[in-house]
Design an enzyme around this catalytic site. Structure first.
Site, PDB file in Angstrom:
ATOM      1  N   ARG A  38       0.837  -1.221   0.000  1.00 46.50           N
ATOM      2  CA  ARG A  38       0.000   0.000   0.000  1.00 46.50           C
ATOM      3  C   ARG A  38       0.861   1.256   0.000  1.00 46.50           C
ATOM      4  NH1 ARG A  38      -2.004  -3.312  -1.239  1.00 46.50           N
ATOM      5  NH2 ARG A  38      -3.696  -4.548  -0.438  1.00 46.50           N
ATOM      6  N   SER A  47     -10.941  -0.668   3.379  1.00 41.64           N
ATOM      7  CA  SER A  47     -10.221  -0.935   4.627  1.00 41.64           C
ATOM      8  C   SER A  47      -9.733   0.392   5.199  1.00 41.64           C
ATOM      9  CB  SER A  47      -9.004  -1.819   4.360  1.00 41.64           C
ATOM     10  OG  SER A  47      -9.421  -3.009   3.747  1.00 41.64           O
ATOM     11  N   GLU A  71      -5.310   3.805   6.132  1.00 44.17           N
ATOM     12  CA  GLU A  71      -5.007   3.593   4.709  1.00 44.17           C
ATOM     13  C   GLU A  71      -5.413   4.802   3.853  1.00 44.17           C
ATOM     14  OE1 GLU A  71      -5.918  -0.364   2.880  1.00 44.17           O
ATOM     15  OE2 GLU A  71      -6.734   0.891   1.284  1.00 44.17           O
TER      16      GLU A  71
HETATM   17  C1  LIG Z   1     -15.707  -0.257  -0.909  1.00 46.51           C
HETATM   18  C2  LIG Z   1     -14.218  -0.016  -1.105  1.00 46.51           C
HETATM   19  C3  LIG Z   1     -13.357  -1.087  -1.283  1.00 46.51           C
HETATM   20  C4  LIG Z   1     -11.976  -0.878  -1.476  1.00 46.51           C
HETATM   21  N1  LIG Z   1     -11.153  -1.955  -1.662  1.00 46.51           N
HETATM   22  C5  LIG Z   1      -9.821  -1.774  -1.862  1.00 46.51           C
HETATM   23  C6  LIG Z   1      -8.956  -2.900  -2.065  1.00 46.51           C
HETATM   24  O1  LIG Z   1      -9.388  -4.038  -2.094  1.00 46.51           O
HETATM   25  N2  LIG Z   1      -7.625  -2.649  -2.241  1.00 46.51           N
HETATM   26  C7  LIG Z   1      -7.112  -1.395  -2.238  1.00 46.51           C
HETATM   27  O2  LIG Z   1      -5.886  -1.248  -2.407  1.00 46.51           O
HETATM   28  N3  LIG Z   1      -7.919  -0.309  -2.059  1.00 46.51           N
HETATM   29  C8  LIG Z   1      -9.248  -0.461  -1.880  1.00 46.51           C
HETATM   30  N4  LIG Z   1     -10.066   0.624  -1.669  1.00 46.51           N
HETATM   31  C9  LIG Z   1      -9.485   1.973  -1.645  1.00 46.51           C
HETATM   32  C10 LIG Z   1      -9.584   2.725  -2.997  1.00 46.51           C
HETATM   33  O3  LIG Z   1     -10.618   2.218  -3.793  1.00 46.51           O
HETATM   34  C11 LIG Z   1      -8.294   2.656  -3.790  1.00 46.51           C
HETATM   35  O4  LIG Z   1      -7.216   3.168  -3.030  1.00 46.51           O
HETATM   36  C12 LIG Z   1      -8.391   3.442  -5.112  1.00 46.51           C
HETATM   37  O5  LIG Z   1      -7.262   3.219  -5.910  1.00 46.51           O
HETATM   38  C13 LIG Z   1      -8.567   4.941  -4.896  1.00 46.51           C
HETATM   39  O6  LIG Z   1      -8.877   5.513  -6.150  1.00 46.51           O
HETATM   40  P1  LIG Z   1      -9.620   6.897  -6.265  1.00 46.51           P
HETATM   41  O7  LIG Z   1      -9.531   7.337  -7.689  1.00 46.51           O
HETATM   42  O8  LIG Z   1     -10.980   6.807  -5.700  1.00 46.51           O
HETATM   43  O9  LIG Z   1      -8.680   7.793  -5.344  1.00 46.51           O
HETATM   44  P2  LIG Z   1      -9.031   9.168  -4.635  1.00 46.51           P
HETATM   45  O10 LIG Z   1      -9.717   8.925  -3.349  1.00 46.51           O
HETATM   46  O11 LIG Z   1      -9.679  10.111  -5.576  1.00 46.51           O
HETATM   47  O12 LIG Z   1      -7.540   9.673  -4.331  1.00 46.51           O
HETATM   48  C14 LIG Z   1      -6.752   8.979  -3.397  1.00 46.51           C
HETATM   49  C15 LIG Z   1      -5.376   9.654  -3.323  1.00 46.51           C
HETATM   50  O13 LIG Z   1      -4.706   9.542  -4.563  1.00 46.51           O
HETATM   51  C16 LIG Z   1      -4.441  10.823  -5.128  1.00 46.51           C
HETATM   52  N5  LIG Z   1      -4.711  10.720  -6.572  1.00 46.51           N
HETATM   53  C17 LIG Z   1      -5.896  10.440  -7.180  1.00 46.51           C
HETATM   54  N6  LIG Z   1      -5.728  10.396  -8.510  1.00 46.51           N
HETATM   55  C18 LIG Z   1      -4.417  10.661  -8.737  1.00 46.51           C
HETATM   56  C19 LIG Z   1      -3.622  10.778  -9.923  1.00 46.51           C
HETATM   57  N7  LIG Z   1      -4.143  10.600 -11.138  1.00 46.51           N
HETATM   58  N8  LIG Z   1      -2.308  11.072  -9.779  1.00 46.51           N
HETATM   59  C20 LIG Z   1      -1.758  11.252  -8.562  1.00 46.51           C
HETATM   60  N9  LIG Z   1      -2.458  11.175  -7.417  1.00 46.51           N
HETATM   61  C21 LIG Z   1      -3.774  10.873  -7.508  1.00 46.51           C
HETATM   62  C22 LIG Z   1      -5.373  11.776  -4.423  1.00 46.51           C
HETATM   63  O14 LIG Z   1      -4.828  13.083  -4.398  1.00 46.51           O
HETATM   64  C23 LIG Z   1      -5.464  11.148  -3.042  1.00 46.51           C
HETATM   65  O15 LIG Z   1      -4.362  11.500  -2.264  1.00 46.51           O
HETATM   66  C24 LIG Z   1     -11.454   0.445  -1.486  1.00 46.51           C
HETATM   67  C25 LIG Z   1     -12.336   1.530  -1.302  1.00 46.51           C
HETATM   68  C26 LIG Z   1     -13.703   1.303  -1.114  1.00 46.51           C
HETATM   69  C27 LIG Z   1     -14.634   2.471  -0.934  1.00 46.51           C
END
Ligand SMILES: Cc1cc2nc3c(=O)[nH]c(=O)nc-3n(C[C@H](O)[C@H](O)[C@H](O)COP(=O)(O)OP(=O)(O)OC[C@H]3O[C@@H](n4cnc5c(N)ncnc54)[C@H](O)[C@@H]3O)c2cc1C
Length: 394
Positions: free
Chosen positions: A176, A265, A386
């Site tokens: 992570r 998580s 996380e």
């Molecule tokens: C129901 C649920 C289940 C999940 N299961 C998992 C799992 O199994 N495994 C896991 O690893 N995670 C999991 N997650 C967490 C999450 O889905 C992941 O971390 C996902 O990759 C976040 O993507 P996002 O676009 O929504 O990020 P955001 O919440 O929009 O951004 C997260 C971070 O990344 C940065 N960011 C976003 N886009 C970019 C970009 N293009 N360039 C640079 N920085 C950027 C943002 O500034 C922020 O700091 C889960 C979340 C939920 C709600």
């Protein structure tokens, strides 16, 4: 470039763009439908010294209730393509290279690869959010993580304003973790030094004998598929089983189900010296996690197990959930729930802190703090969050 021309009259609130449905308003909000628009806006903000927050799908972000006094650039540009071999430098014979735009929904990208019988990301089915965020914390699940197939990212380096290509080894992936995430945490910055514009994945071509998945590396998934760990199954079956396992734990976004109104998580699995494991009760899961720089043997513990065994059961924080033996009473003093029942642990999984409909960011944090402190008190193990927490702290 004008940002105001894009900004709606009413301020945009994070609560409407995050899976936890919490977070206050942003001073300025730009939904970037093209890569060029995102790059232009980020460069302009950095040159003007305007605070910047880059948002994907909002599934790993907890924004303060006060909101963000700066510009939010929402990465909304999509696209996925298989690169012609001539453009895919260093590609192994049995692979194809797929480029995915940062704003592309990750699970749509996974579905696209499975439909084309390309193996490598099927175990990452159902993870919400954007493709561009997957390298940030090296998303992973069911024995797979994105570093296993990520060849490189194209990114805007905010220190120079240039678009660069960073190959996987430069991202220094960990559990992570990546250099992108560390560039925020180590500098207390709201957004990273590198803004991912697209990711390149090297995926296995369809095997001669059909659409075989990557080897299944997770015992629970192998059992569900009825195959031995380390062997393969059909790609589509792996995707379906992963989605079913995730849904049962509330780990697939569902607008109807508050158990999924979370950041997934909330805590990472703690990596600690093996001597810490020896102090824990028998039965506490621990997996080998290499050695630290001083050669000390490390193990990865299960955050879910620690939370559960510290007395925080599923639904902790809800008025109707009975206290666990030896654990705190999550019903609160007046029996209305710890924070009025507005936030609680998921009723399906102890690792997710959920919004039951009316929660604030602070409500979510109260539940998370209570759990973190309870685990530290009971087992002497520190849990770490996380999600990216912005403008406030756990
Ligand atoms: C129901 C649920 C289940 C999940 N299961 C998992 C799992 O199994 N495994 C896991 O690893 N995670 C999991 N997650 C967490 C999450 O889905 C992941 O971390 C996902 O990759 C976040 O993507 P996002 O676009 O929504 O990020 P955001 O919440 O929009 O951004 C997260 C971070 O990344 C940065 N960011 C976003 N886009 C970019 C970009 N293009 N360039 C640079 N920085 C950027 C943002 O500034 C922020 O700091 C889960 C979340 C939920 C709600």
């Amino acid at each position: 470039m004008s940002i105001t021309e894009q900004s709606p009259v009413a301020p945009v609130r994070f609560a409407d763009h995050t899976t936890s449905r919490v977070g206050g308003p942003a001073a300025q909000w730009l939904r970037a439908e093209t890569e060029a628009r995102a790059v232009e806006a980020i460069r302009a903000a950095d040159e003007a010294g305007t605070a910047l927050f880059v948002l994907g799908g909002g599934s790993n972000t907890l924004m303060a209730d006060d909101g963000f006094d700066g510009l939010v650039v929402q990465m909304a540009f999509t696209g996925i393509e298989q690169l012609p071999e001539a453009e895919a430098e260093g590609l192994a014979d049995d692979r194809v290279r797929v480029r995915v735009a940062a704003g592309h929904p990750w699970d749509d990208a996974v579905a696209w690869t499975v439909e084309r019988s390309l193996a490598g990301v099927e175990a990452l089915s159902g993870i919400p959010g954007s493709a561009g965020a997957t390298p940030v914390q090296n998303v992973g699940a069911y024995g797979a993580d994105v570093s296993q197939v990520l060849h490189a990212v194209r990114a805007l380096d905010r220190r120079t304003g240039q678009i660069v290509e960073l190959e996987a080894e430069r991202l220094r992936f960990g559990y992570r973790d990546s250099i992108i995430k560390r560039s925020m945490l180590e500098h207390g910055a709201a957004s990273p030094q590198w803004i991912v514009l697209s990711i390149d994945l090297d995926l296995h071509r369809p095997a001669a004998d059909g659409d075989a998945s990557a080897p299944v590396r997770y015992a629970q998934l192998a059992r569900a598929l009825d195959v031995a760990e380390g062997t393969r199954a059909s790609l589509q079956t792996v995707r379906e089983e992963v989605l079913a396992l995730r849904a049962a734990k509330g780990m697939v976004s569902d607008p109807q189900d508050p158990d999924t109104w979370s950041t997934g998580s909330y805590f990472t699995n703690p990596i600690v010296p093996a001597s810490v494991r020896a102090r824990l009760p028998e039965g506490a899961p621990a997996f080998a996690a290499g050695h630290d720089d001083d050669g000390v043997e490390l193990v990865k513990l299960s955050a879910a197990w620690l939370i559960d065994h510290a007395g925080f059961g599923k639904g902790f924080g809800l008025p109707e959930v009975e206290p666990r033996e030896g654990g705190p009473d999550g019903r609160g003093r007046d029996g209305q729930g710890l924070v009025g029942g507005r936030a609680s642990l998921s009723t399906k999984h102890t690792l997710a802190v959920t919004n039951r409909g009316q929660a604030s960011t602070e409500d979510i944090l109260v539940i998370a703090r209570t759990v973190r402190d309870g685990v530290a008190e009971r087992f002497g193990v520190q849990l770490h969050p996380e999600p990216m927490i912005v403008g406030t702290a756990l």
